[in-house]
Write a protein that holds these residues in place. Structure first.
Motif, short mmCIF file in Angstrom:
data_model
loop_
_atom_site.label_atom_id
_atom_site.label_comp_id
_atom_site.label_asym_id
_atom_site.label_seq_id
_atom_site.Cartn_x
_atom_site.Cartn_y
_atom_site.Cartn_z
N ALA A 1 8.91 -51.96 -29.16
CA ALA A 1 8.92 -51.27 -30.49
C ALA A 1 7.82 -50.51 -31.26
CB ALA A 1 9.40 -52.28 -31.54
N TYR A 2 6.58 -51.47 -30.63
CA TYR A 2 5.13 -50.90 -30.86
C TYR A 2 4.61 -51.04 -29.65
CZ TYR A 2 6.78 -50.54 -35.75
OH TYR A 2 7.39 -50.16 -36.85
N PHE A 3 3.30 -50.17 -29.61
CA PHE A 3 2.62 -50.24 -28.56
C PHE A 3 1.49 -51.15 -28.47
CE2 PHE A 3 5.21 -46.28 -28.08
CZ PHE A 3 6.21 -46.82 -27.30
N ASN A 4 0.91 -51.27 -29.88
CA ASN A 4 -0.40 -51.81 -30.05
C ASN A 4 -1.63 -51.49 -29.26
OD1 ASN A 4 1.45 -53.57 -31.54
ND2 ASN A 4 0.49 -55.49 -30.90
N PRO A 5 -1.89 -50.11 -29.54
CA PRO A 5 -3.05 -49.55 -28.76
C PRO A 5 -4.35 -49.75 -28.99
CG PRO A 5 -2.07 -47.78 -30.18
CD PRO A 5 -1.19 -49.05 -30.38
N SER A 6 -5.24 -49.80 -28.18
CA SER A 6 -6.91 -49.96 -28.34
C SER A 6 -7.32 -48.65 -27.80
CB SER A 6 -7.11 -51.43 -27.74
OG SER A 6 -8.48 -51.35 -28.37
N VAL A 7 -8.72 -48.21 -28.27
CA VAL A 7 -9.32 -47.20 -27.77
C VAL A 7 -10.84 -47.43 -27.72
CG1 VAL A 7 -9.53 -46.31 -29.98
CG2 VAL A 7 -9.40 -44.80 -28.09
N ASP B 1 1.81 -48.65 -38.10
CA ASP B 1 1.99 -49.95 -38.21
C ASP B 1 1.49 -50.70 -37.12
OD1 ASP B 1 3.68 -49.59 -40.37
OD2 ASP B 1 5.55 -49.64 -39.25
N ASP B 2 0.53 -50.35 -36.31
CA ASP B 2 -0.34 -51.05 -35.18
C ASP B 2 -1.34 -50.27 -34.97
OD1 ASP B 2 0.84 -48.78 -34.11
OD2 ASP B 2 1.58 -49.81 -32.13
N VAL C 1 -17.87 -40.37 -36.10
CA VAL C 1 -16.59 -39.75 -36.52
C VAL C 1 -15.62 -40.98 -36.31
CG1 VAL C 1 -14.83 -38.23 -35.88
CG2 VAL C 1 -17.10 -37.57 -35.71
N VAL C 2 -14.76 -41.12 -37.24
CA VAL C 2 -13.79 -42.28 -37.32
C VAL C 2 -12.50 -41.75 -36.31
CG1 VAL C 2 -12.35 -43.85 -38.16
CG2 VAL C 2 -14.54 -43.30 -39.31
N TYR C 3 -12.03 -42.38 -35.26
CA TYR C 3 -10.93 -42.15 -34.51
C TYR C 3 -9.68 -43.04 -35.07
CZ TYR C 3 -13.63 -38.77 -31.81
OH TYR C 3 -14.58 -37.48 -31.56
N LEU C 4 -8.62 -42.78 -34.94
CA LEU C 4 -7.47 -43.45 -35.13
C LEU C 4 -6.40 -43.64 -33.91
CD1 LEU C 4 -5.59 -44.30 -38.53
CD2 LEU C 4 -4.12 -43.42 -36.27
N VAL C 5 -6.01 -44.82 -33.55
CA VAL C 5 -4.86 -44.62 -32.51
C VAL C 5 -3.79 -45.67 -32.90
CG1 VAL C 5 -6.09 -46.74 -31.17
CG2 VAL C 5 -4.51 -45.14 -29.85
N SER C 6 -2.68 -45.21 -32.74
CA SER C 6 -1.62 -45.75 -33.14
C SER C 6 -0.37 -45.64 -32.57
CB SER C 6 -1.26 -45.78 -34.82
OG SER C 6 -0.66 -44.50 -34.97
N THR C 7 0.95 -46.34 -32.52
CA THR C 7 2.21 -45.88 -32.24
C THR C 7 2.47 -44.73 -33.26
OG1 THR C 7 2.95 -47.99 -31.54
CG2 THR C 7 4.47 -46.51 -31.86
N ASP C 8 2.97 -43.47 -32.69
CA ASP C 8 3.17 -42.31 -33.60
C ASP C 8 4.56 -42.68 -34.48
OD1 ASP C 8 3.19 -39.94 -34.83
OD2 ASP C 8 4.13 -38.83 -32.89
N PRO C 9 4.19 -42.87 -35.77
CA PRO C 9 5.20 -43.18 -36.64
C PRO C 9 6.11 -41.89 -37.20
CG PRO C 9 3.20 -43.14 -37.80
CD PRO C 9 2.91 -42.71 -36.52
N THR C 10 5.75 -40.56 -36.81
CA THR C 10 6.28 -39.42 -37.21
C THR C 10 7.65 -39.08 -36.51
OG1 THR C 10 5.16 -38.13 -35.68
CG2 THR C 10 4.07 -38.47 -37.83
#
Length: 421
Positions: free
Chosen positions: A263-269, A209-210, A219-228
């Protein structure tokens, strides 16, 4: 008696004059900047797109999307608001329908800036995507171009991001299916001037969600708050996405949030020094007075360096994750959040939202910028590689001093000559 009458007349005239002044000028016009999206543009320049709110008498009277060109000058890397450009208003009309922008994302592809707009169509309340383009590093922008309509109700929309993939722009968005189930949809857009979107398809995995998408070496990388995990979420994940965007592939790196209060960390890479640098925010307890037990909770920035990370997923060991301090190590009464990170001349270049925290009574946010060469020392005023021979100001100073050196002796002998006559 005459003096008293004159004084009374002056007082009456002054009262009338003061009462005729409109009350509105007693208000203060302020502005608030937030939600920065920072990318590398063409010609070694950088472009940041952000939300601008004009506030009058403590209420927002104007909402816009603005762009700022960050560029290198002979003596500095310029990030201050010299000529911010208004890209669009938050609310706009298109084909006799009303729309309201919720989120923007910026992508550069082949020298063209693509500004993606996730908007709400007011009549249908559906999530709709528009696109605007700029071929001169954000100095001028095209009109709105309708991209695609979705069947997602806008109130269920969570987040979206976009990234370049060779000759396409890859877009994904997440939404709530039910109160406990979230899903991610994805589609591709052919590059300018076609801008023809593919069919929107639901992925087999939830991006988060962020999330943020990042392309490195195709190669496409994805960073996010881990929703698992179970809420509240406690870590940020970095993984790779399959070429069609439907699955995760390869290695996954997990980074635990230092405080785990947000609640969420809004990461950027971004890619930095043979690894990946991830910046995110969290909330920290800011103790103001221990004796009186006065404390505030403020957002702050944290980061991590991820090394030994490969897209093929065949590494024998897990990626190495090293914690990095971002901008400030301790609390100082200010909040810093929503980072957007890239690299400038080998150094970390980060934009974020900053403002006075609750210790100072709160304040309207603005966009802050910071640089770091090693992830340990941060500066807000990057001077770059300074050269005396490439700085026009040095030549001007030398010329000015030289004129004085020549003029003063000439003036001295001229005065002596006149006195001798």
């Amino acid at each position: 008696m005459k003096v008293q009458k004159k004084l009374l007349l002056i007082v009456l005239v002054s009262l009338v004059a003061l009462s005729s002044i409109p009350r509105s000028i007693q208000g203060v016009d302020l502005h608030a900047d937030s939600a920065a999206s920072l990318v590398e543009g063409a010609n070694e320049e950088y472009l940041v797109v952000f939300r601008y709110d004009r506030i009058s008498n403590d209420r927002v009277v104007e909402e816009q999307i603005r762009a700022r060109l960050c560029k290198r000058t002979p003596t500095e890397f310029q990030t201050i608001d010299v000529n911010d450009l208004v890209v669009t208003s938050k609310d706009f009309e298109f084909s006799d329908r009303e729309y309201s922008i919720n989120q923007t994302e910026l992508v550069y592809l082949d020298g063209i800036a693509y500004l993606l707009l996730a908007v709400e169509e007011i009549a249908s309340t559906n999530l709709v995507f528009f696109i605007m383009t700029s071929e001169d590093n954000g100095l001028t922008w095209s009109n709105y171009r309708f991209l695609t309509n979705t069947s997602t109700i806008f109130t269920n929309f969570n987040w979206f991001d976009a990234v370049k993939t060779q000759n396409q722009v890859f877009i994904a968005y997440s939404f709530r299916l039910t109160s406990s189930i979230n899903r991610t949809m994805r589609f591709f857009v052919e590059k300018f001037p076609l801008l023809s979107p593919s069919t929107i398809e639901q992925t087999s995995v939830h991006y988060g969600d962020d999330f943020e998408l990042f392309n490195y070496d195709n190669v496409v990388y994805l960073v996010s708050t881990d929703p698992t995990g179970l809420e509240p979420f406690s870590q940020v994940r970095l993984t790779t996405v399959s070429s069609n965007g439907m699955l995760f592939s390869g290695v996954t790196a997990l980074m635990g949030a230092p405080e785990n209060r947000a609640a969420y960390f809004n990461p950027s890479v971004t890619y930095w020094e043979n690894g990946f640098f991830v910046a995110a925010h969290d909330r920290r307890l800011d103790v103001y007075d221990v004796v009186q037990n006065i404390s505030f909770e403020e957002y702050y920035l944290w980061g991590a360096k991820v090394e030994d990370f490969g897209p093929d997923g065949d590494l024998a060991t897990e990626p190495t994750v090293t914690s990095i301090v971002v901008v400030k190590e301790d609390t100082d009464g200010y909040y810093r959040m929503d980072p957007s990170v890239t690299v400038y001349l080998g150094e970390i270049f980060i934009a974020y939202t900053v403002g006075e925290g609750r210790r100072f009574g709160g304040g309207w946010p603005e966009i802050g910028f910071s640089f770091s060469k090693d992830g340990k020392t941060w500066t807000n005023d990057y001077l770059g590689t300074f050269s005396l021979f490439l700085n026009p100001g040095i030549y001007f100073a030398i010329a000015t001093v030289g004129l004085f050196v020549l003029a003063m002796p000439c003036l001295y002998f001229y005065n002596k000559f006149r006195k001798g006559k």
